[in-house]
Design an enzyme around this catalytic site. Sequence first.
Site, mmCIF file in Angstrom:
data_model
loop_
_atom_site.group_PDB
_atom_site.id
_atom_site.type_symbol
_atom_site.label_atom_id
_atom_site.label_comp_id
_atom_site.label_asym_id
_atom_site.label_seq_id
_atom_site.Cartn_x
_atom_site.Cartn_y
_atom_site.Cartn_z
ATOM 1 N N ARG A 44 3.940 3.250 5.777
ATOM 2 C CA ARG A 44 5.404 3.210 5.814
ATOM 3 C C ARG A 44 5.970 4.078 6.925
ATOM 4 N N SER A 96 8.651 7.121 -16.043
ATOM 5 C CA SER A 96 9.680 6.083 -16.179
ATOM 6 C C SER A 96 8.995 4.747 -15.883
ATOM 7 N N ASP A 117 5.286 -1.656 4.815
ATOM 8 C CA ASP A 117 5.194 -1.268 3.406
ATOM 9 C C ASP A 117 4.460 -2.403 2.699
ATOM 10 N N GLY A 129 -5.639 10.918 5.904
ATOM 11 C CA GLY A 129 -6.737 10.995 4.930
ATOM 12 C C GLY A 129 -7.951 10.150 5.271
ATOM 13 N N LYS A 157 -6.240 -0.117 -9.938
ATOM 14 C CA LYS A 157 -7.557 -0.194 -9.282
ATOM 15 C C LYS A 157 -8.472 -1.175 -10.020
ATOM 16 N N TYR A 164 -12.737 5.168 -11.892
ATOM 17 C CA TYR A 164 -11.983 4.896 -13.123
ATOM 18 C C TYR A 164 -11.418 3.480 -13.148
ATOM 19 N N GLY A 184 -3.736 3.821 7.175
ATOM 20 C CA GLY A 184 -4.665 4.355 8.182
ATOM 21 C C GLY A 184 -4.169 5.578 8.939
ATOM 22 N N GLY A 185 -2.970 6.044 8.614
ATOM 23 C CA GLY A 185 -2.423 7.178 9.373
ATOM 24 C C GLY A 185 -2.856 8.536 8.862
ATOM 25 N N ARG A 245 4.063 -3.174 -0.160
ATOM 26 C CA ARG A 245 4.703 -3.735 -1.361
ATOM 27 C C ARG A 245 5.529 -4.974 -1.031
HETATM 28 C C1 HXC Z 1 6.563 11.625 -12.708
HETATM 29 C C2 HXC Z 1 7.226 10.707 -10.671
HETATM 30 C C3 HXC Z 1 6.482 11.678 -9.977
HETATM 31 C C4 HXC Z 1 5.760 12.660 -10.736
HETATM 32 C C5 HXC Z 1 7.436 10.373 -8.530
HETATM 33 N N1 HXC Z 1 7.803 9.935 -9.735
HETATM 34 N N2 HXC Z 1 6.629 11.437 -8.643
HETATM 35 N N3 HXC Z 1 7.264 10.669 -12.028
HETATM 36 N N4 HXC Z 1 5.824 12.584 -12.088
HETATM 37 N N5 HXC Z 1 5.024 13.598 -10.149
HETATM 38 C C6 HXC Z 1 8.688 8.804 -10.044
HETATM 39 C C7 HXC Z 1 10.065 8.934 -9.393
HETATM 40 O O1 HXC Z 1 10.937 9.765 -10.153
HETATM 41 C C8 HXC Z 1 10.519 7.471 -9.379
HETATM 42 O O2 HXC Z 1 10.895 7.038 -10.653
HETATM 43 C C9 HXC Z 1 9.200 6.731 -9.092
HETATM 44 O O3 HXC Z 1 8.139 7.609 -9.481
HETATM 45 C C10 HXC Z 1 9.055 6.405 -7.614
HETATM 46 O O4 HXC Z 1 9.143 7.612 -6.884
HETATM 47 P P1 HXC Z 1 9.659 7.664 -5.371
HETATM 48 O O5 HXC Z 1 9.474 9.046 -4.897
HETATM 49 O O6 HXC Z 1 10.986 7.021 -5.274
HETATM 50 O O7 HXC Z 1 8.607 6.608 -4.709
HETATM 51 P P2 HXC Z 1 8.050 6.506 -3.255
HETATM 52 O O8 HXC Z 1 8.950 7.200 -2.272
HETATM 53 O O9 HXC Z 1 7.742 5.075 -3.064
HETATM 54 O O10 HXC Z 1 6.684 7.360 -3.289
HETATM 55 C C11 HXC Z 1 5.550 6.881 -3.965
HETATM 56 C C12 HXC Z 1 4.727 8.019 -4.594
HETATM 57 C C13 HXC Z 1 4.436 9.140 -3.562
HETATM 58 C C14 HXC Z 1 3.472 7.398 -5.147
HETATM 59 C C15 HXC Z 1 5.539 8.631 -5.739
HETATM 60 O O11 HXC Z 1 3.645 10.147 -4.156
HETATM 61 C C16 HXC Z 1 3.736 8.607 -2.346
HETATM 62 O O12 HXC Z 1 4.387 8.223 -1.362
HETATM 63 N N6 HXC Z 1 2.376 8.534 -2.359
HETATM 64 C C17 HXC Z 1 1.579 7.959 -1.276
HETATM 65 C C18 HXC Z 1 0.316 8.701 -1.007
HETATM 66 C C19 HXC Z 1 -0.526 9.020 -2.225
HETATM 67 O O13 HXC Z 1 -0.064 8.917 -3.361
HETATM 68 N N7 HXC Z 1 -1.775 9.427 -1.960
HETATM 69 C C20 HXC Z 1 -2.691 9.788 -2.994
HETATM 70 C C21 HXC Z 1 -3.690 8.714 -3.210
HETATM 71 S S1 HXC Z 1 -4.993 9.461 -4.101
HETATM 72 P P3 HXC Z 1 12.464 6.966 -11.092
HETATM 73 O O14 HXC Z 1 12.436 6.365 -12.459
HETATM 74 O O15 HXC Z 1 12.960 8.373 -11.096
HETATM 75 O O16 HXC Z 1 13.159 6.086 -10.085
HETATM 76 C C22 HXC Z 1 -5.779 8.339 -5.021
HETATM 77 C C23 HXC Z 1 -7.071 8.890 -5.570
HETATM 78 C C24 HXC Z 1 -7.687 8.029 -6.599
HETATM 79 O O17 HXC Z 1 -5.347 7.256 -5.166
HETATM 80 C C25 HXC Z 1 -8.944 8.553 -7.214
HETATM 81 C C26 HXC Z 1 -9.238 9.995 -7.237
HETATM 82 C C27 HXC Z 1 -10.609 10.331 -7.759
HETATM 83 P P1 NAP Z 2 -3.690 9.484 1.468
HETATM 84 O O1 NAP Z 2 -3.971 10.191 2.739
HETATM 85 O O2 NAP Z 2 -2.460 9.856 0.715
HETATM 86 O O3 NAP Z 2 -3.708 7.932 1.757
HETATM 87 C C1 NAP Z 2 -2.849 7.002 1.200
HETATM 88 C C2 NAP Z 2 -2.215 6.233 2.334
HETATM 89 O O4 NAP Z 2 -1.495 5.124 1.790
HETATM 90 C C3 NAP Z 2 -1.253 7.044 3.163
HETATM 91 O O5 NAP Z 2 -1.607 6.936 4.519
HETATM 92 C C4 NAP Z 2 0.108 6.394 2.917
HETATM 93 O O6 NAP Z 2 0.892 6.415 4.114
HETATM 94 C C5 NAP Z 2 -0.303 4.975 2.545
HETATM 95 N N1 NAP Z 2 0.704 4.314 1.709
HETATM 96 C C6 NAP Z 2 1.246 4.758 0.560
HETATM 97 N N2 NAP Z 2 2.149 3.876 0.099
HETATM 98 C C7 NAP Z 2 2.163 2.849 0.989
HETATM 99 C C8 NAP Z 2 2.896 1.636 1.071
HETATM 100 N N3 NAP Z 2 3.781 1.300 0.126
HETATM 101 N N4 NAP Z 2 2.668 0.820 2.125
HETATM 102 C C9 NAP Z 2 1.768 1.150 3.068
HETATM 103 N N5 NAP Z 2 1.053 2.287 3.050
HETATM 104 C C10 NAP Z 2 1.249 3.126 2.019
HETATM 105 O O7 NAP Z 2 -4.899 9.643 0.413
HETATM 106 P P2 NAP Z 2 -6.461 9.357 0.535
HETATM 107 O O8 NAP Z 2 -7.127 10.318 -0.353
HETATM 108 O O9 NAP Z 2 -6.873 9.250 1.945
HETATM 109 O O10 NAP Z 2 -6.590 7.913 -0.167
HETATM 110 C C11 NAP Z 2 -7.089 6.784 0.523
HETATM 111 C C12 NAP Z 2 -7.703 5.812 -0.446
HETATM 112 O O11 NAP Z 2 -8.853 6.367 -1.065
HETATM 113 C C13 NAP Z 2 -6.794 5.374 -1.589
HETATM 114 O O12 NAP Z 2 -7.007 4.016 -1.893
HETATM 115 C C14 NAP Z 2 -7.278 6.219 -2.740
HETATM 116 O O13 NAP Z 2 -6.983 5.646 -3.998
HETATM 117 C C15 NAP Z 2 -8.754 6.221 -2.452
HETATM 118 N N6 NAP Z 2 -9.530 7.269 -3.098
HETATM 119 C C16 NAP Z 2 -9.396 8.554 -2.665
HETATM 120 C C17 NAP Z 2 -10.171 9.539 -3.269
HETATM 121 C C18 NAP Z 2 -10.117 10.971 -2.806
HETATM 122 O O14 NAP Z 2 -10.791 11.797 -3.409
HETATM 123 N N7 NAP Z 2 -9.398 11.298 -1.762
HETATM 124 C C19 NAP Z 2 -11.053 9.197 -4.297
HETATM 125 C C20 NAP Z 2 -11.132 7.876 -4.707
HETATM 126 C C21 NAP Z 2 -10.373 6.902 -4.086
HETATM 127 P P3 NAP Z 2 2.514 6.511 4.130
HETATM 128 O O15 NAP Z 2 2.891 7.580 3.178
HETATM 129 O O16 NAP Z 2 2.798 6.800 5.555
HETATM 130 O O17 NAP Z 2 3.002 5.142 3.720
#
Ligand code: HXC
Ligand code: NAP
Length: 294
Positions: free
Chosen positions: A47, A113, A73, A26, A171, A156, A23-24, A75
Amino acid sequence: MTFSEPMFKNKELQDKVIVVTGGGSGLGKSMSEYFLALGAKVIITSRNLEKLEKTSKELKETTGGEILPVACDVRNYEEVELMLAKTLDKFGKVDCLLNNAAGNFISPTERLSSNAFDTIIDIVLKGSKNCTLAFGKHWISSKKEKATILNIVTTYAWTGSGYVVPSAAAKAGVLAMTRSLAVEWAKYGIRLNAVAPGPFPTKGAWDRLLPGELKEKFDVTKKVPLRRVGEHQELANLAAYLLSDYSAYINGEVVTIDGGEWLQGAGEFNMLEQIPKEMWDMLEMMIRAKKEKK
Ligand code: HXC
Ligand code: NAP
């Protein structure tokens, strides 16, 4: 009115206590802001506590609502239980859980990986499971009369998609959990629904799904029949409705909010959209001519 206006005008979520994971930032932040404006008490979790505190301060100022930032977190099941305990400590109850936290990035699957794949599954599927299980157990054991879980998936979840395979698999699992528990837990007064958004610009998603020049290379609006992306308020309106008592008879549903995007991709002949209008006379003539020759 316009589509980007708040839909509810009164305090339709008055006194509901809602936990929003992720909730912090997007979409989670936008939805939380609207819930607060509608009178809900909101707990935002992720987190990053610093980010949550900044968002809480901002939303308190814009809405005057009651908001609690809690680091968690998703997870980790023990952290989720602790987050639930802090929520109950502060507000005495919890009515709704919004599983919104997610992790995602684009990559050819063979480059990932095992840990990279697991990381996404753990945030999205295991994280939603952890919250759902902890909150569900609490509601059932405390004999709460009604409670609601809303899961944010995407289209998807049922079409699948290359280059985001861990997210698609996770998902899909969340959607299956939504539909399964909607039936199993209805007897406890717990409703579960999902929302499947198409493209809604956020920094979190755009940085990871359209990095660098991809933003210019792929105009996402061209994939959407309505030729635009979604506005956060539109999603917030839908989420507020699905968490409110107005949707009391909606259970196990997934509501798509994507301007028709996935159907445009799915329809066998939707590529004919590219045929100029003036060509249709000629095409019709050609088709009819074949029949006349028989
Ligand atoms: C390949 C990658 C990578 C990349 C990370 N990894 N980024 N591999 N390509 N671009 C690998 C790392 O090397 C590591 O593997 C493993 O993934 C975990 O990475 P960490 O950085 O250690 O993980 P962590 O700090 O937990 O971060 C998680 C994360 C990061 C998912 C990688 O991007 C994140 O914090 N995301 C949170 C917010 C987010 O993703 N928002 C978008 C949601 S949009 P190894 O093997 O090296 O240890 C969404 C939209 C859906 O969901 C629908 C759209 C239409
Ligand atoms: P976002 O801002 O990156 O939101 C993802 C949030 O998840 C961040 O606030 C992040 O905060 C939190 N998060 C990630 N890992 C976490 C963990 N291990 N524990 C607790 N919190 C965690 O992206 P967004 O676009 O708003 O996405 C929100 C939702 O909409 C997601 O479910 C995404 O799949 C969905 N969605 C988005 C789109 C789009 O077009 N934007 C389309 C379809 C679906 P921290 O990094 O602080 O943990």
